[in-house]
Enzyme design. Structure first.
Site, PDB file in Angstrom:
ATOM      1  CE  LYS A 134      -3.742  -2.616   2.009  1.00  0.00           C
ATOM      2  NZ  LYS A 134      -4.430  -3.135   3.176  1.00  0.00           N
ATOM      3  CD  GLN A 150      -3.092  -4.615   6.336  1.00  0.00           C
ATOM      4  OE1 GLN A 150      -2.921  -3.661   5.592  1.00  0.00           O
ATOM      5  NE2 GLN A 150      -3.799  -5.678   5.972  1.00  0.00           N
ATOM      6  CG  ASP A 186      -9.256   0.078   4.425  1.00  0.00           C
ATOM      7  OD1 ASP A 186      -9.342  -0.258   3.230  1.00  0.00           O
ATOM      8  OD2 ASP A 186      -8.915  -0.719   5.322  1.00  0.00           O
TER       9      ASP A 186
END
Ligand code: NAP
Length: 285
Positions: free
Chosen positions: A54, A98, A121
């Site tokens: 990412k 994450q 996200d």
């Protein structure tokens, strides 16, 4: 094989190129470089690889990435405090936690510490509500990427019957919401669904988000249906029996190279959008 392959790598590369041009405009107009903070608790090897990928994509489009790595023993309170700090940092425009976090961490509490404006996200209750109510906000990235891929192949969504197999908070449920928002007639299937094959046979668009290799059978697919395989199982195998489904579908995503690359591209694109909004610029042109 009758079906045309949907090339997620190519569409993701185009999405990233578009993001790169928007980043250039934001920097020119504000002097500020959009920045994504990636937060990782512990050192799970797959999570380390995902966050590296990412950050690499961020840098590839000219954005900054801020690496926040916390030890495995980090408490929920410490993690929440770190995320609150990033939320207040004007130089951070997107925050990615994450997942999965270590089991002792209350991951929901950590997600909810992300301000909705920086939730690129699409993991917070607020983002989910925006999506469900059809308001501007950030989609959960894999379903968001699937819609982008459908659009890139000019698949008509409105009025079509979409069957989503899976109802997880990050995939199946937001997928159903995004398709509903685009005026599809949506059926959500899960582990208690009866006559699953018969339900899937009615679908114009099938989204497989089950987490079981080659689970969706070729004879469940209506001739000419569009098959989106979000699955990613050991050995690079999707949730659809690809060879059999490709005989009857009109369009199908391969695994790998279909849905997967769209997830990160969506994250990057949403970070650029978040930065533009926070900095008050229109980076579209
Ligand atoms: P998950 O949280 O395990 O959810 C799986 C869903 O499948 C659940 O809703 C479950 O139903 C349903 N299911 C399980 N067995 C079933 C059965 N026999 N019949 C019908 N439905 C069944 O998984 P997830 O996180 O949504 O991920 C799904 C897949 O997508 C995995 O292969 C994962 O690796 C992949 N994935 C890919 C990306 C990407 O970037 N490409 C991102 C995330 C996930 P219940 O709710 O009833 O248990």
């Amino acid at each position: 094989m009758a079906a045309e392959l949907m090339d997620g790598k190519r569409v993701a590369a185009e999405t990233l190129e578009h993001a790169r041009r928007r980043v250039g405009r934001i920097v020119d107009r504000t002097g500020v470089t959009p920045c994504l903070a990636t937060v990782l608790v512990g050192a799970d090897p797959a999570s380390v690889t995902y966050t590296q990928m990412k950050r690499k994509r961020c840098e590839g489009v000219g954005m900054k990435s801020m690496k926040v790595e916390l030890p495995e023993a980090t408490t929920t309170e410490q993690l929440v405090a770190e995320i609150v700090r990033l939320g207040k940092d004007d130089l951070v425009h997107g925050i990615l936690l994450q997942h999965p976090s270590p089991p002792h961490v209350d991951e929901r509490a950590a997600f909810e510490a992300i301000p909705v404006a920086k939730d690129v996200d699409g993991v917070t209750f607020g983002s989910f509500a925006h999506m469900w109510f059809g308001e501007a906000g950030f989609a959960s990235c894999t379903p968001g990427g699937i819609v982008r891929l459908l659009d890139a192949y000019s698949v008509e969504i409105e009025g079509r019957h979409a069957v989503v197999i899976g109802r997880s908070a990050i995939l199946g449920k937001p997928m159903a919401g995004l398709l509903l928002d685009r005026n599809a007639t949506v059926t959500i299937c899960h582990s208690r669904t009866q006559h699953l094959g018969g339900v899937v046979q009615q679908a114009d668009i099938v989204v497989a988000a089950v987490g079981k290799p080659r689970f969706v059978q070729g004879d469940w697919i209506k001739p000419g249906a569009v098959v989106m395989d979000a699955g990613y199982n050991e050995g690079n195998v999707g949730d659809v029996d690809f060879d059999a489904a490709a005989e009857v579908a009109s369009l199908i995503t391969p695994v790998p190279g279909g849905v997967g690359p769209m997830t990160i591209a969506t994250l990057i694109d949403q970070t650029v959008t978040g930065a533009a909004r926070q900095l008050g610029v229109d980076a579209a042109a």
